[in-house]
Design an enzyme around this catalytic site. Structure first.
Site, mmCIF file in Angstrom:
data_model
loop_
_atom_site.group_PDB
_atom_site.id
_atom_site.type_symbol
_atom_site.label_atom_id
_atom_site.label_comp_id
_atom_site.label_asym_id
_atom_site.label_seq_id
_atom_site.Cartn_x
_atom_site.Cartn_y
_atom_site.Cartn_z
ATOM 1 N N HIS A 111 59.548 89.719 63.472
ATOM 2 C CA HIS A 111 58.944 88.414 63.675
ATOM 3 C C HIS A 111 57.484 88.296 63.617
ATOM 4 O O HIS A 111 57.115 87.444 64.203
ATOM 5 C CB HIS A 111 59.803 87.688 64.949
ATOM 6 N N TYR A 157 60.390 95.560 73.564
ATOM 7 C CA TYR A 157 59.528 94.296 73.532
ATOM 8 C C TYR A 157 58.323 94.923 74.190
ATOM 9 O O TYR A 157 57.260 94.770 73.762
ATOM 10 C CB TYR A 157 60.114 93.403 73.886
#
Length: 348
Positions: A63, A330
């Site tokens: 993303h 992450y």
């Protein structure tokens, strides 16, 4: 094995959508430690993802192309009996968010990527934070660590075409019948013409804890209040979705309903490849109001890691191991892009 042209196109479409959500599994093997003679680490898994999806220093590892937004959440009060989290009782909660398209290439054309995401941070007046990363698919293609790693390998681009090999992808899906719900969704999915008219799903299950300490398992979804219109077949503007969002917000705020779907006994709580039955009870928890957009990657969301395990009191993770693994991946992605940006002399 020969694959009919229509089948090749469908398989490549599944692969393209899969690339947008593959990094949800990027840290899973690290948590389970099952693959090969050496225990995998988040660093090694992110390396594998970058080898396949491309290396763009200083950007998010998936993303990568997006823009920051801000606004607030207006609680309906209907979820307050389910959770003691202040977000469900505070009348107006400040929100920072980020809309993005899937993939690691920050220079992709907006219309070239089918999957989209919405990440949000709610900041309540009791000092709590809630972060959630949501995607257009409501389910993942696989339910195990092994499956995610095999999916990553199957999506390795063929040097001759720059795209995944349809035969390998077809073999992967044949070996993973649990991908049926994802394949059906991808077959029927039609991208909308705007971030504003897209639905975004939390995918994993979470526990809402009420004031008495009772757990209520839910999945959540942001449902757009902007009417759906299909993405045009021909789009020449590489920043089509970003320009559209800016134009819409210049005319007024945009709205989504935060819908909570409650599990019933027997519903899988640790398997994001299975949808819960359509008849499950839904609760309208309130309205997300997005008021303004900021410059891409230069706004208030720039330095946020939208770790799904940053949760307030009253919301807890389920036993889905994918949640812990997402958090590890992450963190590695955030730390890596921060180091890269510092080396490049710019903020990530």
């Amino acid at each position: 094995m020969s694959i009919p042209l229509q089948g090749r196109a469908r398989t490549l479409r599944l692969a393209a959508i899969g690339l947008g959500v593959a990094s949800l599994g990027a840290g899973f093997a690290y948590v389970a430690g099952w693959i090969g003679p050496e225990r995998l680490t988040p660093q090694r898994i992110i390396d594998t993802f970058e080898d396949q999806a491309g290396h763009y220093p200083g950007y998010r590892k998936n993303h990568a192309k997006g823009l920051c937004v801000s606004g607030y959440f207006r609680s309906s009060g209907l979820a307050e009996p389910l959770s003691s989290a202040r977000v469900f009782s505070q009348p107006k909660v400040p929100v920072i968010g980020r809309f993005a398209i899937g993939g690691a290439n920050p220079f992709s054309a907006d219309a070239s990527v089918a999957t989209r995401s919405l990440a949000v941070q709610f900041s309540t007046d009791d000092g709590q934070r809630w972060r959630s990363g949501m995607n257009t698919p409501p389910v993942l293609a696989v339910s195990t660590v092994e499956g995610f790693y095999q999916q990553m390998l199957a999506m390795t681009p063929d040097p001759a075409t720059g795209k995944p090999d349809p035969a390998k992808m077809q073999a992967f899906f044949a070996q993973h019948p649990e991908s049926a719900a994802f394949r059906q969704w991808a077959k029927d999915y039609k991208p909308s013409d705007s971030f504003a008219s897209s639905s975004y799903h939390g995918i994993n299950a979470f526990r809402l804890m009420d004031a008495a300490g009772t757990a209520h398992y839910v999945r959540w979804q942001m449902v757009p209040q902007t009417p759906f219109a299909a993405l045009p077949a021909q789009v020449d503007d590489k920043e089509f979705l970003q320009h559209d969002l800016q134009q819409r917000l210049s005319q007024g705020p945009l709205h989504w309903k935060l819908m909570l779907t409650l599990a019933e006994p027997g519903d899988p709580l640790d398997d994001p490849s299975h949808l819960w039955p359509a008849g499950r009870r839904k609760v309208d928890a309130g309205t997300l109001v997005i008021e303004q957009v900021e410059a891409p990657e230069q706004g208030v969301c720039r330095d946020l890691n939208f770790d799904p395990l940053i949760l307030p009191r009253g919301i807890e993770p389920s036993n889905d191991p994918i949640l812990a693994a997402r958090s590890a991946a992450y963190a590695e992605s955030f730390n890596r892009r921060s180091r890269e940006a510092a080396h490049l002399g710019a903020k990530p």
